[in-house]
Design a protein around this motif. Structure first.
Motif, PDB file in Angstrom:
ATOM      1  N   ALA A  69       0.835  -1.209   0.000  1.00 29.37           N
ATOM      2  CA  ALA A  69       0.000   0.000   0.000  1.00 29.37           C
ATOM      3  C   ALA A  69       0.869   1.259   0.000  1.00 29.37           C
ATOM      4  O   ALA A  69       0.546   2.245  -0.679  1.00 29.37           O
ATOM      5  CB  ALA A  69      -0.947  -0.012   1.193  1.00 29.37           C
ATOM      6  N   GLN A  70       1.977   1.227   0.715  1.00 28.34           N
ATOM      7  CA  GLN A  70       2.906   2.372   0.694  1.00 28.34           C
ATOM      8  C   GLN A  70       3.547   2.532  -0.678  1.00 28.34           C
ATOM      9  O   GLN A  70       3.709   3.651  -1.171  1.00 28.34           O
ATOM     10  CB  GLN A  70       3.979   2.205   1.775  1.00 28.34           C
ATOM     11  CG  GLN A  70       3.443   2.375   3.170  1.00 28.34           C
ATOM     12  CD  GLN A  70       4.464   2.028   4.239  1.00 28.34           C
ATOM     13  OE1 GLN A  70       5.591   1.624   3.964  1.00 28.34           O
ATOM     14  NE2 GLN A  70       4.056   2.171   5.491  1.00 28.34           N
ATOM     15  N   LEU A 126       4.144   4.961  -6.193  1.00 28.26           N
ATOM     16  CA  LEU A 126       4.157   4.690  -7.632  1.00 28.26           C
ATOM     17  C   LEU A 126       3.014   5.361  -8.389  1.00 28.26           C
ATOM     18  O   LEU A 126       3.185   5.734  -9.544  1.00 28.26           O
ATOM     19  CB  LEU A 126       4.090   3.179  -7.879  1.00 28.26           C
ATOM     20  CG  LEU A 126       5.307   2.372  -7.438  1.00 28.26           C
ATOM     21  CD1 LEU A 126       5.001   0.886  -7.487  1.00 28.26           C
ATOM     22  CD2 LEU A 126       6.511   2.708  -8.299  1.00 28.26           C
ATOM     23  N   PHE A 127       1.857   5.491  -7.746  1.00 22.35           N
ATOM     24  CA  PHE A 127       0.656   5.966  -8.446  1.00 22.35           C
ATOM     25  C   PHE A 127      -0.034   7.100  -7.680  1.00 22.35           C
ATOM     26  O   PHE A 127      -1.250   7.056  -7.478  1.00 22.35           O
ATOM     27  CB  PHE A 127      -0.324   4.797  -8.659  1.00 22.35           C
ATOM     28  CG  PHE A 127       0.322   3.588  -9.293  1.00 22.35           C
ATOM     29  CD1 PHE A 127       0.744   3.615 -10.615  1.00 22.35           C
ATOM     30  CD2 PHE A 127       0.509   2.420  -8.565  1.00 22.35           C
ATOM     31  CE1 PHE A 127       1.335   2.509 -11.203  1.00 22.35           C
ATOM     32  CE2 PHE A 127       1.098   1.307  -9.144  1.00 22.35           C
ATOM     33  CZ  PHE A 127       1.515   1.342 -10.465  1.00 22.35           C
ATOM     34  N   PRO A 128       0.693   8.129  -7.289  1.00 18.73           N
ATOM     35  CA  PRO A 128       0.112   9.156  -6.418  1.00 18.73           C
ATOM     36  C   PRO A 128      -1.040   9.946  -7.033  1.00 18.73           C
ATOM     37  O   PRO A 128      -1.911  10.409  -6.306  1.00 18.73           O
ATOM     38  CB  PRO A 128       1.293  10.073  -6.102  1.00 18.73           C
ATOM     39  CG  PRO A 128       2.222   9.898  -7.257  1.00 18.73           C
ATOM     40  CD  PRO A 128       2.068   8.452  -7.664  1.00 18.73           C
ATOM     41  N   THR A 129      -1.077  10.063  -8.352  1.00 23.39           N
ATOM     42  CA  THR A 129      -2.125  10.864  -8.992  1.00 23.39           C
ATOM     43  C   THR A 129      -3.239  10.016  -9.596  1.00 23.39           C
ATOM     44  O   THR A 129      -4.108  10.547 -10.273  1.00 23.39           O
ATOM     45  CB  THR A 129      -1.526  11.758 -10.102  1.00 23.39           C
ATOM     46  OG1 THR A 129      -0.975  10.925 -11.122  1.00 23.39           O
ATOM     47  CG2 THR A 129      -0.462  12.684  -9.558  1.00 23.39           C
ATOM     48  N   ASP A 130      -3.214   8.720  -9.358  1.00 21.90           N
ATOM     49  CA  ASP A 130      -4.188   7.827  -9.984  1.00 21.90           C
ATOM     50  C   ASP A 130      -4.909   6.941  -8.974  1.00 21.90           C
ATOM     51  O   ASP A 130      -5.056   5.741  -9.191  1.00 21.90           O
ATOM     52  CB  ASP A 130      -3.506   6.966 -11.043  1.00 21.90           C
ATOM     53  CG  ASP A 130      -3.085   7.786 -12.250  1.00 21.90           C
ATOM     54  OD1 ASP A 130      -3.805   8.721 -12.612  1.00 21.90           O
ATOM     55  OD2 ASP A 130      -2.028   7.478 -12.820  1.00 21.90           O
ATOM     56  N   SER A 131      -5.349   7.507  -7.877  1.00 18.76           N
ATOM     57  CA  SER A 131      -6.108   6.772  -6.852  1.00 18.76           C
ATOM     58  C   SER A 131      -5.424   5.471  -6.462  1.00 18.76           C
ATOM     59  O   SER A 131      -5.935   4.372  -6.731  1.00 18.76           O
ATOM     60  CB  SER A 131      -7.535   6.489  -7.326  1.00 18.76           C
ATOM     61  OG  SER A 131      -8.219   7.687  -7.561  1.00 18.76           O
ATOM     62  N   ARG A 163      -9.635   9.440 -20.164  1.00 21.39           N
ATOM     63  CA  ARG A 163      -9.728   9.903 -18.768  1.00 21.39           C
ATOM     64  C   ARG A 163     -10.002   8.752 -17.790  1.00 21.39           C
ATOM     65  O   ARG A 163     -10.698   8.909 -16.797  1.00 21.39           O
ATOM     66  CB  ARG A 163     -10.770  11.010 -18.629  1.00 21.39           C
ATOM     67  CG  ARG A 163     -10.455  12.229 -19.511  1.00 21.39           C
ATOM     68  CD  ARG A 163     -11.354  13.418 -19.289  1.00 21.39           C
ATOM     69  NE  ARG A 163     -11.483  13.829 -17.890  1.00 21.39           N
ATOM     70  CZ  ARG A 163     -10.561  14.501 -17.179  1.00 21.39           C
ATOM     71  NH1 ARG A 163      -9.430  14.853 -17.744  1.00 21.39           N
ATOM     72  NH2 ARG A 163     -10.785  14.824 -15.921  1.00 21.39           N
ATOM     73  N   TYR A 164      -9.435   7.600 -18.064  1.00 15.05           N
ATOM     74  CA  TYR A 164      -9.674   6.397 -17.263  1.00 15.05           C
ATOM     75  C   TYR A 164      -9.131   6.532 -15.841  1.00 15.05           C
ATOM     76  O   TYR A 164      -9.778   6.148 -14.882  1.00 15.05           O
ATOM     77  CB  TYR A 164      -9.046   5.188 -17.964  1.00 15.05           C
ATOM     78  CG  TYR A 164      -9.183   3.889 -17.217  1.00 15.05           C
ATOM     79  CD1 TYR A 164     -10.404   3.220 -17.184  1.00 15.05           C
ATOM     80  CD2 TYR A 164      -8.107   3.317 -16.561  1.00 15.05           C
ATOM     81  CE1 TYR A 164     -10.545   2.019 -16.507  1.00 15.05           C
ATOM     82  CE2 TYR A 164      -8.228   2.116 -15.888  1.00 15.05           C
ATOM     83  CZ  TYR A 164      -9.449   1.477 -15.855  1.00 15.05           C
ATOM     84  OH  TYR A 164      -9.577   0.296 -15.184  1.00 15.05           O
ATOM     85  N   TYR A 165      -7.910   7.033 -15.744  1.00 13.73           N
ATOM     86  CA  TYR A 165      -7.280   7.150 -14.426  1.00 13.73           C
ATOM     87  C   TYR A 165      -7.707   8.448 -13.769  1.00 13.73           C
ATOM     88  O   TYR A 165      -7.625   9.519 -14.369  1.00 13.73           O
ATOM     89  CB  TYR A 165      -5.754   7.071 -14.545  1.00 13.73           C
ATOM     90  CG  TYR A 165      -5.278   5.689 -14.927  1.00 13.73           C
ATOM     91  CD1 TYR A 165      -5.220   4.668 -13.994  1.00 13.73           C
ATOM     92  CD2 TYR A 165      -4.910   5.399 -16.233  1.00 13.73           C
ATOM     93  CE1 TYR A 165      -4.802   3.389 -14.340  1.00 13.73           C
ATOM     94  CE2 TYR A 165      -4.487   4.128 -16.596  1.00 13.73           C
ATOM     95  CZ  TYR A 165      -4.430   3.127 -15.642  1.00 13.73           C
ATOM     96  OH  TYR A 165      -4.018   1.872 -15.989  1.00 13.73           O
ATOM     97  N   GLN A 166      -8.146   8.314 -12.517  1.00 14.34           N
ATOM     98  CA  GLN A 166      -8.602   9.482 -11.769  1.00 14.34           C
ATOM     99  C   GLN A 166      -7.821   9.571 -10.463  1.00 14.34           C
ATOM    100  O   GLN A 166      -7.449   8.556  -9.906  1.00 14.34           O
ATOM    101  CB  GLN A 166     -10.112   9.384 -11.503  1.00 14.34           C
ATOM    102  CG  GLN A 166     -10.959   9.429 -12.755  1.00 14.34           C
ATOM    103  CD  GLN A 166     -10.818  10.723 -13.522  1.00 14.34           C
ATOM    104  OE1 GLN A 166     -10.735  11.800 -12.931  1.00 14.34           O
ATOM    105  NE2 GLN A 166     -10.763  10.645 -14.842  1.00 14.34           N
TER     106      GLN A 166
END
Length: 154
Positions: free
Chosen positions: A19-20, A25-30, A131-134
């Motif tokens: 989770a960390q 790795l994906f801070p802007t994609d939920s 716009r798939y990644y939010q």
């Protein structure tokens, strides 16, 4: 270094580290939360990690399977460890776990290293999700690896 690494099933004690890593790795994609990984494990989906001898998770991957399809849920490799073949090892593990099922995945259109990895493993682009990644709004390609009996067919 690879002699000290283990590819194994994800265990409950790996979840906090994973989770960390998701946050990193994906801070802007939920990024997925620990609760989401707990839910995936409870559902019996296939999740694996590459871990160092001290238990540090260097990479992780997950696959959801149904009767006829499998979907790559996630693949992540710790920054600084990318480019050393860990993503390929994890993807190979997911492909093996999928068996004879068609495999689908979504990948950011700007993630060139991941797209190259998937294409080199027999995946092809079959769609575009705008716009798939939010909340970033990044687009994604949907990619498919056909069942072994349908590979090479159009």
């Amino acid at each position: 270094m690879t002699d000290l690494l283990t590819l194994r099933a994800m265990r409950w004690w790996d979840i906090e580290q994973i989770a960390q890593l998701e946050q990193e790795l994906f801070p802007t994609d939920s990024p997925w939360t620990a609760a989401m990984f707990w839910s995936e494990m409870a559902a019996g989906h296939h999740y694996s990690v590459i871990a160092a001898a001290d238990g540090t998770v260097l990479g992780y991957a997950g696959l959801a399977r149904s009767a006829e399809e499998a979907e790559v849920q996630t693949i992540g490799v710790r920054p600084g460890m990318q480019g050393h073949g860990f993503g390929r090892r994890l993807l190979d593990d997911l492909i093996a776990a999928a068996g004879d099922r068609r495999i689908l995945l979504d990948v950011r259109t700007d993630n060139t290293p991941a797209i190259s990895l998937y294409e080199s493993s027999g995946f092809a682009r079959i769609g575009l999700r705008r716009r798939y990644y939010q909340p970033s709004g990044a687009d994604a390609y949907t990619m498919e690896k056909p069942t072994p009996d349908r590979e090479g067919q159009t």
